[in-house]
Scaffold this motif. Structure first.
Motif, short mmCIF file in Angstrom:
data_model
loop_
_atom_site.label_atom_id
_atom_site.label_comp_id
_atom_site.label_asym_id
_atom_site.label_seq_id
_atom_site.Cartn_x
_atom_site.Cartn_y
_atom_site.Cartn_z
N ILE A 156 0.83 -1.21 0.00
CA ILE A 156 0.00 0.00 0.00
C ILE A 156 0.86 1.26 0.00
N VAL A 157 1.91 1.24 0.81
CA VAL A 157 2.82 2.39 0.81
C VAL A 157 3.38 2.60 -0.60
N ASN A 158 3.77 1.54 -1.23
CA ASN A 158 4.35 1.65 -2.58
C ASN A 158 3.31 2.11 -3.61
N PHE A 159 2.12 1.56 -3.50
CA PHE A 159 1.04 1.94 -4.41
C PHE A 159 0.71 3.43 -4.27
N GLU A 160 0.59 3.88 -3.04
CA GLU A 160 0.25 5.30 -2.81
C GLU A 160 1.41 6.21 -3.24
N GLN A 161 2.63 5.74 -3.04
CA GLN A 161 3.78 6.53 -3.48
C GLN A 161 3.76 6.71 -4.99
#
Lengths: 274, 274
Positions: A156-161
């Motif tokens: 999720i962190v990567n997706f949002e980034q």
């Protein structure tokens, strides 16, 4: 009232810090020290600002805003969406509600249905629940083993980034209510024939799991509040106050986008309309 | 003011009748014989009704409403969507704007992208332009031969009938402005730096085709106004009046749906919240 920037907002979850959501107040007076009546007047001027800012975002057509709401049942997601976002032109906003996934959705990775709903240029999209349920509910209800859901913090962190890098501004809001406040709100649904349809006996099962949910929320807020997509834990026991806090965060975020009306490639003085 | 039913609404295009849109007035006083100030007060009470009715539609979750707007440039589609529909909870409504089709859309039949946007249970969807452009613009700009677009009247009548049979209520609104009014509105865009971005020099090409567009609109209204999906040609030269007429049609349509809050399968008295 001192001007509060978003960076030092008292209810922003600072990236990298430790989080125990049960230690964060669900009521507050510090940001808007006033009575309800005065707060409702202030909301009217906020509404005007929101309207103007969103008109500009839509006109500019270059930036995207995603606002994610999470909360326990009765936490006020529906209310805050209605009270804060109905100031916007329906043409420029959209609400995506993520309920129990369909068989088609379950036949894909959990971010598949989420990705389809992200905002396009000039648009504001509100998520009523989100991919965070794929950690929260899955963990608390023990739908998948930890080995599966614990990888999702990074996903999720990567997706949002990626979304942020590509031009989407992301705001994540946890509406923070106390168990006592939830009890009163559930009871109010039972007592009002026009609200009764909102009562789902299954909500009581989740209520019984309150401590586990708070543990899960604490971890989610701690591990996924980033500079690119920060969380705010908004004190939400008092509805009018909650609306003001959310509206204020929204206004400050939109102002930070420095939007401009598009320029045109003709000189209006040279045009005659027959 | 006499109660006007939808069936005998003076601006309803009666199915089966002949239509010459240029003979239908673009200004009117008969429905709301009042001054602007009084009209704006009336709009506030309409707003409250719209809000309540939509809350009920959403709560009931069984019926769907599709509102289609067509108009010449500056006809007021954006304005009426903002002024009438921002009274609704953003959670229950959605606007679909159909612009120039993308390559992917063009690689399908013209109803493909339309069908994807129709409302689901409990939802209000507004079409800002629609499949009617696939007759109107295509005909006037001579993009396809008549042999191709003239089949589309039947396609569309059949498609809308299917939607209605399956539970969608359809309302089609042509915002009827005069060429003089359009001239003033285009000029206003040229004169206002915050509106200039809305001016598209290409709009003047369409303006030059006004008589052909009116011919095309007359045929569309005549051939596609049905009991299942009637057209209203709303006098739209005066904005506040136009908003009242649309709000009134909307309210009467929603009232006709006889919506009910969902019943529950438990007795609220037996439930205790711990």
């Amino acid at each position: 009232m001192p001007a509060i920037s978003l960076k030092n907002h008292p209810f922003r979850i600072q990236p990298g810090g430790k989080v125990d959501i049960t230690a964060i107040p669900t009521t507050d007076e510090s940001l808007f020290p006033m009575e309800k009546k005065e707060g409702e007047e202030l909301m009217k001027s906020f509404a005007k600002e929101i309207d103007e800012l969103q008109t500009r975002l839509y006109a500019e057509g270059k930036q995207r805003l995603l606002v994610i709401f999470q909360a326990m049942d009765t936490g006020g997601k529906d209310g805050v969406i209605r009270n804060v976002f109905d100031k916007m032109d329906p043409q420029g906003i959209r609400v995506a509600s993520f309920k129990r996934p369909s068989p088609l959705e379950l036949a894909h990775d959990y971010l598949w249905r989420i990705h389809q709903e992200v905002p396009q240029n000039g648009e504001v999209v509100i998520f009523n629940r989100s991919h965070y349920e794929d950690i929260l509910a899955v963990r608390v209800r023990e739908i998948f083993p930890k080995s599966r859901w614990e990888k999702r913090y990074d996903h999720i962190v990567n997706f949002e980034q990626m979304l942020a890098d590509e031009g989407t501004t992301i705001l994540k809001i946890f509406l923070n209510i106390s168990p006592d406040e939830q009890k009163q709100r559930l009871q109010a649904r039972l007592d009002d024939s026009e609200k009764l349809w909102k009562f789902n006996p299954g909500d009581l099962d989740d209520r019984a799991l309150w401590p586990k949910f708070m543990e899960a929320y604490s971890d989610v807020l701690e591990k996924t509040s980033t500079e690119a997509a920060p969380w705010y834990a908004v004190p939400a026991d008092r509805k009018w106050y909650r609306d003001l806090v959310v509206a204020d965060i929204l206004i400050k975020t939109l102002k930070g986008l420095d939007m401009k009306y598009p320029s045109v490639d003709f000189d209006p003085k040279t045009i005659t309309i027959d």
